[in-house]
Design an enzyme around this catalytic site. Structure first.
Site, PDB file in Angstrom:
ATOM      1  N   HIS A  62       0.850  -1.189   0.000  1.00 36.77           N
ATOM      2  CA  HIS A  62       0.000   0.000   0.000  1.00 36.77           C
ATOM      3  C   HIS A  62       0.886   1.239   0.000  1.00 36.77           C
ATOM      4  O   HIS A  62       2.111   1.149   0.122  1.00 36.77           O
ATOM      5  CB  HIS A  62      -0.962  -0.012   1.186  1.00 36.77           C
ATOM      6  CG  HIS A  62      -0.317   0.049   2.537  1.00 36.77           C
ATOM      7  ND1 HIS A  62       0.524  -0.944   3.019  1.00 36.77           N
ATOM      8  CD2 HIS A  62      -0.381   0.981   3.534  1.00 36.77           C
ATOM      9  CE1 HIS A  62       0.929  -0.632   4.240  1.00 36.77           C
ATOM     10  NE2 HIS A  62       0.410   0.539   4.572  1.00 36.77           N
ATOM     11  N   HIS A  64       1.289   3.867   2.044  1.00 29.96           N
ATOM     12  CA  HIS A  64       1.831   4.579   3.199  1.00 29.96           C
ATOM     13  C   HIS A  64       3.349   4.550   3.077  1.00 29.96           C
ATOM     14  O   HIS A  64       3.935   3.526   2.720  1.00 29.96           O
ATOM     15  CB  HIS A  64       1.359   3.941   4.508  1.00 29.96           C
ATOM     16  CG  HIS A  64      -0.050   4.331   4.866  1.00 29.96           C
ATOM     17  ND1 HIS A  64      -0.856   3.572   5.685  1.00 29.96           N
ATOM     18  CD2 HIS A  64      -0.805   5.421   4.515  1.00 29.96           C
ATOM     19  CE1 HIS A  64      -2.036   4.168   5.828  1.00 29.96           C
ATOM     20  NE2 HIS A  64      -2.028   5.283   5.126  1.00 29.96           N
ATOM     21  N   ASP A  66       6.013   4.288   4.810  1.00 27.17           N
ATOM     22  CA  ASP A  66       6.937   3.322   5.407  1.00 27.17           C
ATOM     23  C   ASP A  66       7.010   2.012   4.623  1.00 27.17           C
ATOM     24  O   ASP A  66       7.825   1.141   4.932  1.00 27.17           O
ATOM     25  CB  ASP A  66       6.564   3.044   6.873  1.00 27.17           C
ATOM     26  CG  ASP A  66       5.125   2.612   7.071  1.00 27.17           C
ATOM     27  OD1 ASP A  66       4.235   3.191   6.425  1.00 27.17           O
ATOM     28  OD2 ASP A  66       4.890   1.702   7.892  1.00 27.17           O
ATOM     29  N   HIS A  67       6.189   1.897   3.577  1.00 28.45           N
ATOM     30  CA  HIS A  67       6.201   0.679   2.769  1.00 28.45           C
ATOM     31  C   HIS A  67       6.750   0.890   1.356  1.00 28.45           C
ATOM     32  O   HIS A  67       6.926  -0.086   0.624  1.00 28.45           O
ATOM     33  CB  HIS A  67       4.798   0.072   2.706  1.00 28.45           C
ATOM     34  CG  HIS A  67       4.326  -0.435   4.035  1.00 28.45           C
ATOM     35  ND1 HIS A  67       4.365  -1.764   4.393  1.00 28.45           N
ATOM     36  CD2 HIS A  67       3.842   0.228   5.119  1.00 28.45           C
ATOM     37  CE1 HIS A  67       3.931  -1.895   5.638  1.00 28.45           C
ATOM     38  NE2 HIS A  67       3.597  -0.705   6.101  1.00 28.45           N
TER      39      HIS A  67
END
Length: 315
Positions: A62, A64, A66-67
């Protein structure tokens, strides 16, 4: 044939206390499949001596940060090292636009093709038909569109019992037997029967990656019986209310899910930065599902052809 998962990042929203943001590398034979790509991903690849040039597919759960905030840096490094092979990227719609804007304003021209496949998270979809594996999406429940990924090794050929194998068979006939097909004479009578000279094939292996999600049993049928399951566990169960509000899972919930899914081994990660020590996560989850491991940086989980699972830390 190798089937190894190396954890590159285990932290949630921010890097903290020696933990980095979400990233993993799945090695199957000599192919590398990257799953999420947090900020320090390329640093971690270098640290653990994992060759980024072998990465053929990248799966982003996804959007966000941090990914996927490590992706543009990794692409730039691949370009500097002279990559020419196509890179397949599977991610929610919009990532291609994000990457193209970054490339445009940094005046970077990639010397290799990027092949995007946009994903939604409404239902499970077969997204990769690779000679080694099939990959499916796992729809998750998060604040924005989010998928996990299921990696299923292709069915393996039957094993030949050489002591019972007749002489002077052609390579085509041997290949036929390994595929479970009897070899026939010209008159269509059986020349060599599979049952007389073949042993069962080794079991195919499987790995399921469940990224950011609140607890949901809707995906149980998709991951039922997998050999290795990663499930996020951002909080300990004392913060289960916060987990539900932020669309995350606790260690206890991850273990309950693994138990109901009857998986071989559970890996937990995506730990909140509020926790310095993550051993309580292992204690909480392990009390429900014994075969649980912490998905901390540098740990490699190997599935042998007979599906024994080993977790070793590469430090």
């Amino acid at each position: 044939m190798d089937f190894e998962l190396t954890v590159l990042g285990s932290s949630s929203a921010t890097p903290s206390k020696g933990r980095y943001q979400s990233a993993q590398l799945l090695k199957i034979h000599n192919e590398y499949f990257m799953i999420d790509c947090g900020e320090a991903a390329q640093y971690q690849l270098s640290r653990y001596k994992l060759n980024h040039t072998k990465i053929s597919h990248i799966f982003i759960s996804h959007l966000h940060g941090d990914h996927f905030f490590g992706l543009i840096g990794l692409l730039s490094t691949m370009n500097l090292y002279g990559r020419k092979n196509p890179l397949h990227i599977f991610a929610p719609a919009g990532l291609d636009e994000i990457i193209q804007i970054q490339l445009k304003y940094s005046e970077t021209i990639l010397q290799f093709p990027l092949e995007y496949t946009p994903l939604d998270s409404k239902e499970s979809v077969h997204i990769v038909d690779h000679p080694l594996i099939d990959v499916y999406t796992i729809p998750l429940e998060h604040r924005i569109h989010c998928n996990g990924f299921l990696f299923k090794e292709k069915a393996k050929p039957l094993k030949l019992n050489k002591e019972k194998l007749p002489e002077k068979l052609s390579l085509l006939e041997i290949a036929q037997l390994k595929q479970g097909i009897d070899v026939l004479n010209e008159d269509e009578t059986i020349k060599v029967a599979v049952k007389d000279c073949c042993m069962p094939a080794l079991k195919s292996r499987s790995y399921a990656y469940c990224s950011d999600t609140r607890y949901t049993e809707a995906i149980l049928p998709l991951v039922k019986g997998v050999d290795l399951l990663y499930h996020e566990s951002t909080f300990l169960d004392e913060l289960s209310d916060r987990a539900a509000k932020t669309y995350h899972t606790t260690a206890r919930q991850a273990a309950e899910f693994a138990k109901k899914a009857e998986v071989g081994k559970l890996i937990i990660g995506h730990f909140s930065s509020r926790y310095y020590d993550v051993e309580p996560f292992l204690a909480e989850a392990g009390s429900i599902f014994k075969n649980t491991a912490l998905g901390i940086e540098g740990t490699t989980f190997s599935l042998s052809d007979r599906n024994s699972t080993d977790g070793t830390n590469n430090g």
